[in-house]
Design an enzyme around this catalytic site. Structure first.
Site, PDB file in Angstrom:
ATOM      1  N   HIS A   1     -14.459 -16.797  27.477  1.00  0.00           N
ATOM      2  CA  HIS A   1     -14.085 -16.372  26.129  1.00  0.00           C
ATOM      3  C   HIS A   1     -13.742 -14.879  26.158  1.00  0.00           C
ATOM      4  O   HIS A   1     -14.343 -14.114  26.909  1.00  0.00           O
ATOM      5  CB  HIS A   1     -15.242 -16.630  25.152  1.00  0.00           C
ATOM      6  CG  HIS A   1     -14.929 -16.252  23.733  1.00  0.00           C
ATOM      7  ND1 HIS A   1     -13.859 -16.789  23.045  1.00  0.00           N
ATOM      8  CD2 HIS A   1     -15.530 -15.376  22.883  1.00  0.00           C
ATOM      9  CE1 HIS A   1     -13.820 -16.263  21.822  1.00  0.00           C
ATOM     10  NE2 HIS A   1     -14.820 -15.400  21.698  1.00  0.00           N
TER      11      HIS A   1
ATOM     12  N   CYS B   1      -8.174 -17.588  22.586  1.00  0.00           N
ATOM     13  CA  CYS B   1      -8.887 -16.323  22.384  1.00  0.00           C
ATOM     14  C   CYS B   1      -8.288 -15.177  23.195  1.00  0.00           C
ATOM     15  O   CYS B   1      -8.343 -14.024  22.770  1.00  0.00           O
ATOM     16  CB  CYS B   1     -10.366 -16.476  22.694  1.00  0.00           C
ATOM     17  SG  CYS B   1     -10.684 -17.057  24.371  1.00  0.00           S
TER      18      CYS B   1
END
Length: 380
Positions: free
Chosen positions: A300, A79
């Site tokens: 994330h 990510c």
């Protein structure tokens, strides 16, 4: 054998470059020693390989009309790379033509235009890493370029790479235009970009950017480390997000040097870790040149951005403004638009678990701001 094979003199008819263009790109095959060094830098060992999540990930766009600018993340892991590229694509999409304030139509690009923005974004990332002097684009050849022996585990990607070097920005753009499908459609565009940005910076310089020589760019569970995200955003793989360098006296006359961000970044970063007082994000990342931020939350990375260029330079714009949020992993189906009001004060309960982490991140920059999700279900 493609050792130092010169591809000078390829004629390319490009719509942006009306003259016949002589492309000067020098190509050579990867060898086992470089592949080993890459793996050590990425994973800490030449016996590690890219995970399946990385191998299947490219920079493919969504087809939902409201989110045509969005890159799709298939599984967890890369990510950090995807969010950094997404942010640079948005920079091209919203601000490339110099207009200061945009309407939302710029977020519904044609397929041709968004591919062009991806090309320009990758070019900027690689050129910045190469010190604005050079870039290396790693592309697969479809066959092994060396025989994997000794302490090296083959993964079917690194062994096939041909490294293409450009020393002119124009050559880099044209070469990427010819090969952008490798990054956009893939299958392993994310790995190709990661290898290309490391080699554009150079293995030695990346290693010297680290606070600790044994650091790596991909951590446990296949997540991107802060070093890899910083390399993509700023061209240097430093380990921290504060400004400049901090020298710590570690006793016995020893000084520990912690390296941070050395100048104002094009793209910014906001971190949930700062809300929890684990780190401090310096103004070079918190107040970037463009109102686009990576959001680091619970290991994330996603993206937050504003359509108004003046947001970072005009306090009047900063009183009340809209931020758009995009997360490539969340199967997002609709646009998420937050209205941030800094003229009111929100009474935030630090112990309250029901405050969305994204709000905590936004308030690390706009302290106490009131945030309206405009009818979208807040992301907890």
């Amino acid at each position: 054998d493609v050792e130092d094979e010169e591809t000078i003199g390829e004629v390319n008819k490009n719509p942006d470059l009306s003259t016949l263009y002589m492309l000067q790109v020098v190509s050579k095959a990867i060898d086992i020693s470089l592949a080993k060094e890459l793996k050590n830098l990425l994973f800490g060992s030449s016996l590690c390989c890219f995970s399946e999540e990385w191998k299947i990930q490219s920079f493919t766009f969504k087809n939902i009309p409201q989110l045509k600018y969005g890159i799709v993340q298939k599984k967890g892991g890369p990510c950090g790379v995807l969010a950094a590229v997404q942010a640079c694509v948005l920079q091209q999409l919203i601000f490339a033509d110099g207009n200061r304030n945009k309407d939302t139509r710029c977020l519904q690009p044609s397929e041709v235009h968004r591919t062009k923005c991806l090309t320009m974004a990758i070019a900027d990332i690689l050129w910045r890493a190469g010190g604005n002097e050079k870039a290396i684009v790693a592309l697969p050849s479809g066959r092994q370029q060396f025989t994997p022996i000794g302490k090296y585990k083959a993964d079917g990607i690194l062994e096939t790479l041909i490294l293409h070097s450009a020393t002119r920005y124009e050559d880099l753009i044209v070469f990427l235009q010819q090969n952008i499908h490798q990054f956009e459609i893939g299958p392993c565009g994310c790995i190709l970009l990661t290898v290309s940005v490391i080699l554009s910076r150079s293995i030695n310089l990346v290693r010297n950017d680290f606070d600790v020589l044994t650091n790596r760019l991909i951590g446990s569970h296949g997540y991107c480390t802060q070093e890899l995200v910083n390399l993509l955003l700023t061209g240097k793989a430093v380990s921290n997000v504060f400004n400049n360098v901090i020298e710590l006296d570690s006793g016995n006359g020893n000084i520990t040097i912690l390296k941070g961000i050395t100048s104002r970044s094009d793209i910014g970063l906001l971190s949930l870790f700062e809300h929890y007082d684990v780190c401090q994000v310096g103004c070079y990342l918190k107040t970037p040149k463009y109102p686009i931020w990576l959001v680091c939350s619970e290991s994330h990375f996603s993206v937050l951005f504003c359509l108004e260029k003046d947001l970072l330079g005009d306090w009047k714009t900063e009183r009340r403004f809209d931020l758009y949020y995009y997360d490539g992993l969340a199967n997002q189906e609709e646009e998420i638009r937050l209205t941030v009001d800094t003229t009111q004060m929100c009474t935030e309960d630090k112990e309250n678990d029901l405050t969305p982490p994204l709000e905590h991140c936004i308030r690390t920059k706009w302290q106490g701001a009131v945030i309206d999700w405009n009818g979208t279900e807040p992301i907890l």
